[in-house]
Design a protein around this motif. Structure first.
Motif, PDB file in Angstrom:
ATOM      1  N   THR A 341     -27.604 -33.743 -52.153  1.00  0.00           N
ATOM      2  CA  THR A 341     -28.061 -33.415 -50.801  1.00  0.00           C
ATOM      3  C   THR A 341     -28.246 -31.921 -50.612  1.00  0.00           C
ATOM      4  O   THR A 341     -29.185 -31.473 -49.932  1.00  0.00           O
ATOM      5  N   ASP A 342     -27.367 -31.113 -51.215  1.00  0.00           N
ATOM      6  CA  ASP A 342     -27.465 -29.664 -51.020  1.00  0.00           C
ATOM      7  C   ASP A 342     -28.694 -29.053 -51.688  1.00  0.00           C
ATOM      8  O   ASP A 342     -28.991 -27.873 -51.492  1.00  0.00           O
ATOM      9  N   ALA A 343     -29.442 -29.848 -52.458  1.00  0.00           N
ATOM     10  CA  ALA A 343     -30.664 -29.347 -53.099  1.00  0.00           C
ATOM     11  C   ALA A 343     -31.888 -29.547 -52.220  1.00  0.00           C
ATOM     12  O   ALA A 343     -32.968 -29.015 -52.537  1.00  0.00           O
ATOM     13  N   ILE A 344     -31.767 -30.278 -51.125  1.00  0.00           N
ATOM     14  CA  ILE A 344     -32.935 -30.696 -50.345  1.00  0.00           C
ATOM     15  C   ILE A 344     -33.755 -29.520 -49.836  1.00  0.00           C
ATOM     16  O   ILE A 344     -34.993 -29.530 -49.910  1.00  0.00           O
ATOM     17  N   ALA A 345     -33.109 -28.498 -49.313  1.00  0.00           N
ATOM     18  CA  ALA A 345     -33.853 -27.366 -48.740  1.00  0.00           C
ATOM     19  C   ALA A 345     -34.769 -26.724 -49.772  1.00  0.00           C
ATOM     20  O   ALA A 345     -35.957 -26.473 -49.510  1.00  0.00           O
ATOM     21  N   GLY A 346     -34.249 -26.487 -50.959  1.00  0.00           N
ATOM     22  CA  GLY A 346     -35.057 -25.881 -52.018  1.00  0.00           C
ATOM     23  C   GLY A 346     -36.154 -26.809 -52.504  1.00  0.00           C
ATOM     24  O   GLY A 346     -37.278 -26.372 -52.777  1.00  0.00           O
ATOM     25  N   LEU A 347     -35.835 -28.088 -52.623  1.00  0.00           N
ATOM     26  CA  LEU A 347     -36.835 -29.066 -53.061  1.00  0.00           C
ATOM     27  C   LEU A 347     -37.979 -29.164 -52.050  1.00  0.00           C
ATOM     28  O   LEU A 347     -39.152 -29.226 -52.426  1.00  0.00           O
ATOM     29  N   ALA A 348     -37.634 -29.176 -50.764  1.00  0.00           N
ATOM     30  CA  ALA A 348     -38.659 -29.273 -49.720  1.00  0.00           C
ATOM     31  C   ALA A 348     -39.574 -28.062 -49.728  1.00  0.00           C
ATOM     32  O   ALA A 348     -40.795 -28.181 -49.572  1.00  0.00           O
ATOM     33  N   ASP A 349     -39.006 -26.894 -49.929  1.00  0.00           N
ATOM     34  CA  ASP A 349     -39.811 -25.670 -49.973  1.00  0.00           C
ATOM     35  C   ASP A 349     -40.766 -25.701 -51.155  1.00  0.00           C
ATOM     36  O   ASP A 349     -41.949 -25.348 -51.028  1.00  0.00           O
ATOM     37  N   HIS A 350     -40.290 -26.152 -52.314  1.00  0.00           N
ATOM     38  CA  HIS A 350     -41.121 -26.258 -53.510  1.00  0.00           C
ATOM     39  C   HIS A 350     -42.243 -27.263 -53.286  1.00  0.00           C
ATOM     40  O   HIS A 350     -43.419 -26.996 -53.597  1.00  0.00           O
ATOM     41  N   ALA A 351     -41.919 -28.409 -52.732  1.00  0.00           N
ATOM     42  CA  ALA A 351     -42.911 -29.468 -52.527  1.00  0.00           C
ATOM     43  C   ALA A 351     -44.008 -29.040 -51.557  1.00  0.00           C
ATOM     44  O   ALA A 351     -45.188 -29.359 -51.756  1.00  0.00           O
ATOM     45  N   ALA A 352     -43.620 -28.325 -50.516  1.00  0.00           N
ATOM     46  CA  ALA A 352     -44.602 -27.922 -49.502  1.00  0.00           C
ATOM     47  C   ALA A 352     -45.647 -26.968 -50.064  1.00  0.00           C
ATOM     48  O   ALA A 352     -46.767 -26.887 -49.550  1.00  0.00           O
ATOM     49  N   LYS A 353     -45.306 -26.245 -51.125  1.00  0.00           N
ATOM     50  CA  LYS A 353     -46.237 -25.294 -51.740  1.00  0.00           C
ATOM     51  C   LYS A 353     -47.036 -25.921 -52.869  1.00  0.00           C
ATOM     52  O   LYS A 353     -47.984 -25.308 -53.379  1.00  0.00           O
ATOM     53  N   ASP A 354     -46.672 -27.132 -53.275  1.00  0.00           N
ATOM     54  CA  ASP A 354     -47.342 -27.788 -54.391  1.00  0.00           C
ATOM     55  C   ASP A 354     -48.768 -28.175 -53.998  1.00  0.00           C
ATOM     56  O   ASP A 354     -49.008 -28.673 -52.894  1.00  0.00           O
ATOM     57  N   VAL A 355     -49.725 -27.981 -54.903  1.00  0.00           N
ATOM     58  CA  VAL A 355     -51.131 -28.210 -54.550  1.00  0.00           C
ATOM     59  C   VAL A 355     -51.431 -29.677 -54.245  1.00  0.00           C
ATOM     60  O   VAL A 355     -52.396 -29.974 -53.525  1.00  0.00           O
ATOM     61  N   CYS A 356     -50.619 -30.607 -54.751  1.00  0.00           N
ATOM     62  CA  CYS A 356     -50.868 -32.027 -54.470  1.00  0.00           C
ATOM     63  C   CYS A 356     -50.663 -32.347 -52.990  1.00  0.00           C
ATOM     64  O   CYS A 356     -51.211 -33.335 -52.480  1.00  0.00           O
ATOM     65  N   THR A 357     -49.889 -31.534 -52.304  1.00  0.00           N
ATOM     66  CA  THR A 357     -49.668 -31.739 -50.870  1.00  0.00           C
ATOM     67  C   THR A 357     -50.979 -31.728 -50.095  1.00  0.00           C
ATOM     68  O   THR A 357     -51.148 -32.450 -49.107  1.00  0.00           O
ATOM     69  N   PHE A 358     -51.917 -30.918 -50.548  1.00  0.00           N
ATOM     70  CA  PHE A 358     -53.140 -30.707 -49.773  1.00  0.00           C
ATOM     71  C   PHE A 358     -54.104 -31.882 -49.833  1.00  0.00           C
ATOM     72  O   PHE A 358     -55.059 -31.938 -49.069  1.00  0.00           O
ATOM     73  N   THR A 359     -53.869 -32.842 -50.734  1.00  0.00           N
ATOM     74  CA  THR A 359     -54.706 -34.043 -50.766  1.00  0.00           C
ATOM     75  C   THR A 359     -53.907 -35.286 -50.396  1.00  0.00           C
ATOM     76  O   THR A 359     -54.338 -36.413 -50.662  1.00  0.00           O
ATOM     77  N   ASN A 360     -52.744 -35.102 -49.784  1.00  0.00           N
ATOM     78  CA  ASN A 360     -52.031 -36.243 -49.224  1.00  0.00           C
ATOM     79  C   ASN A 360     -52.744 -36.676 -47.939  1.00  0.00           C
ATOM     80  O   ASN A 360     -53.205 -35.828 -47.168  1.00  0.00           O
ATOM     81  N   PRO A 361     -52.868 -37.970 -47.674  1.00  0.00           N
ATOM     82  CA  PRO A 361     -53.618 -38.397 -46.491  1.00  0.00           C
ATOM     83  C   PRO A 361     -53.000 -37.960 -45.161  1.00  0.00           C
ATOM     84  O   PRO A 361     -53.704 -37.848 -44.162  1.00  0.00           O
ATOM     85  N   ARG A 362     -51.710 -37.702 -45.147  1.00  0.00           N
ATOM     86  CA  ARG A 362     -51.041 -37.225 -43.933  1.00  0.00           C
ATOM     87  C   ARG A 362     -50.486 -35.829 -44.195  1.00  0.00           C
ATOM     88  O   ARG A 362     -49.778 -35.625 -45.187  1.00  0.00           O
ATOM     89  N   PRO A 363     -50.792 -34.854 -43.344  1.00  0.00           N
ATOM     90  CA  PRO A 363     -50.224 -33.510 -43.540  1.00  0.00           C
ATOM     91  C   PRO A 363     -48.702 -33.574 -43.631  1.00  0.00           C
ATOM     92  O   PRO A 363     -48.052 -34.362 -42.927  1.00  0.00           O
ATOM     93  N   CYS A 364     -48.138 -32.744 -44.504  1.00  0.00           N
ATOM     94  CA  CYS A 364     -46.705 -32.816 -44.768  1.00  0.00           C
ATOM     95  C   CYS A 364     -46.128 -31.401 -44.787  1.00  0.00           C
ATOM     96  O   CYS A 364     -46.427 -30.615 -45.696  1.00  0.00           O
ATOM     97  N   SER A 365     -45.310 -31.070 -43.819  1.00  0.00           N
ATOM     98  CA  SER A 365     -44.710 -29.749 -43.701  1.00  0.00           C
ATOM     99  C   SER A 365     -43.399 -29.677 -44.472  1.00  0.00           C
ATOM    100  O   SER A 365     -42.886 -30.694 -44.958  1.00  0.00           O
ATOM    101  N   THR A 366     -42.838 -28.485 -44.545  1.00  0.00           N
ATOM    102  CA  THR A 366     -41.534 -28.318 -45.185  1.00  0.00           C
ATOM    103  C   THR A 366     -40.484 -29.177 -44.489  1.00  0.00           C
ATOM    104  O   THR A 366     -39.649 -29.819 -45.146  1.00  0.00           O
ATOM    105  N   GLU A 367     -40.545 -29.235 -43.167  1.00  0.00           N
ATOM    106  CA  GLU A 367     -39.593 -30.050 -42.405  1.00  0.00           C
ATOM    107  C   GLU A 367     -39.791 -31.533 -42.704  1.00  0.00           C
ATOM    108  O   GLU A 367     -38.816 -32.294 -42.815  1.00  0.00           O
TER     109      GLU A 367
END
Length: 378
Positions: A341-367
């Motif tokens: 659980t304590d890794a979630i903040a870092g994982l979320a930040d990494h995922a939000a910057k990943d280029v695959c995020t930009f072609t997800n059908p629903r926008p996905c923020s760090t939160e």
């Protein structure tokens, strides 16, 4: 404006790897660097492949590919390429070996830090022609043998994407016989990697109807026709292995239209070199969470996905994938894989910057990613 791109010449069938000598000659490769892993060396598969080459081929073997390829390993293989006077690269293995081989082909022809060529930093346009590259997959999952991308853990600890048409192997040699006897758990994980590629490509909002058709065919082969379950149950089933390798190849062809948040989260988890998590297993575990998240943002595509999986139009695809994962013996959540659980903040930040995020059908923020990781941990 739609962009439709399928670049790779592919040789596909049982026994196709016996054509390697001819393929190398076609590309003028006489001194290839074979990028592989120690496991395939120990199994004797590298020796068998080398036996298919004529005496005119001087083969150098790099067997230090990690489970998740790193920039350090790329640098080591690049040094070997230069020291032995290689003139081309052969990738032999799963997605890790193929991604590493692409990065080597790039590194031996381009100056500077590999980080500067990553897609998230605008590096795609900096990539020009690379060393001749041939790919031979030994698993049926990643499809990297026909894709234009590679994922590498950089020296800064981030797992980032290299992407360019120049990184697409000149020839893919797809020999399903190489996957016969692959252990059930690895068969399941790589198979779900292929299915995730097909599903995320179908759901991507980019316009590419041919890619969507290919994606649906891949899902049908793997799930509706039962080839994934058959390959897991019987590793010697040649027909199931053929169809799963085709589905894996189709998955990479399809994701020319983009992937989504499953891969963004998977890349974030895979960057942790202490856990050494398998990419395909991560995709399988994360897929239901993102299917739930995207549900109201995909138009009629869940009905199309259900048809490809052999479900009724109104079925819940997320629940179907959870049940399929259980049948395949895959984990039910990230906590089973060691994610804390304590890794979630870092994982979320990494995922939000990943280029695959930009072609997800629903926008996905760090939160959003923080909440999604919380759900996926359960």
């Amino acid at each position: 404006m739609a962009t439709l791109t399928y670049l790779t010449h592919t040789i596909f069938d049982h026994g196709a790897s016996q054509n390697l000598s001819r393929v190398l000659a076609q590309h003028g490769i006489e001194r290839p660097l074979l990028c592989t892993d120690r496991g395939l060396v120990d199994l004797g598969m590298v020796t068998e492949l080398a036996g298919a080459l004529g005496n005119e081929t001087a083969l150098t073997v790099f067997d230090g590919t990690p489970e998740n390829p790193t920039q350090a390993a790329v640098a080591e293989a690049t040094a070997m390429y230069r020291e032995t006077g290689c003139d081309g690269v052969v990738a032999f293995g799963g997605g890790s070996s193929m991604d590493l081989a692409k990065a080597v082909a790039l590194s031996v022809t381009h100056e500077g830090d590999l980080l500067d060529y990553t897609a998230g930093l605008g590096g795609t346009g900096k990539i020009g022609p690379v060393a001749p590259l041939v790919a031979i997959p030994t698993t049926a999952g990643t499809g990297s043998e026909v894709s234009s991308g590679a994922v590498i853990i950089m020296d800064n600890g981030e797992k980032l994407i290299l992407a360019s048409r120049h990184l697409t192997p000149r020839t893919a040699v797809c020999d399903p016989s190489l996957t016969l006897g692959l252990p059930p758990r690895l068969t399941a994980a790589t198979g779900m990697d292929a299915m995730t590629h097909c599903i995320e490509a179908l759901l991507s909002p980019q316009v590419n109807p041919p890619a969507e058709a290919v994606a649906c065919d891949g899902v049908e082969r793997g799930i509706k026709e039962g080839n994934l379950l058959r390959a897991v149950a019987d590793g010697s089933d040649k027909d199931a292995r053929w169809n799963m390798m085709m589905a894996a190849t189709e998955g990479a062809m399809a994701f020319s239209k983009g992937l989504g948040s499953v891969h963004s989260m998977s890349h974030a988890c895979g960057a942790d070199q202490t856990l050494r998590l398998h990419h395909g297993t991560l995709n399988a575990v994360l897929l239901p969470t993102i299917l739930d998240f995207n549900r109201d943002h995909v138009g009629d595509k869940y009905a199309r996905l259900n048809a490809a999986m052999g479900c009724e139009a109104g079925a819940d695809p997320a629940e179907f994938i959870r049940e399929l994962n259980a049948k395949l013996g895959l984990p039910g959540g990230l906590a089973e894989m060691g994610v804390q659980t304590d890794a979630i903040a870092g994982l979320a930040d990494h995922a939000a910057k990943d280029v695959c995020t930009f072609t997800n059908p629903r926008p996905c923020s760090t939160e959003d990613y923080q909440r999604l990781f919380e759900v996926a941990l359960a």
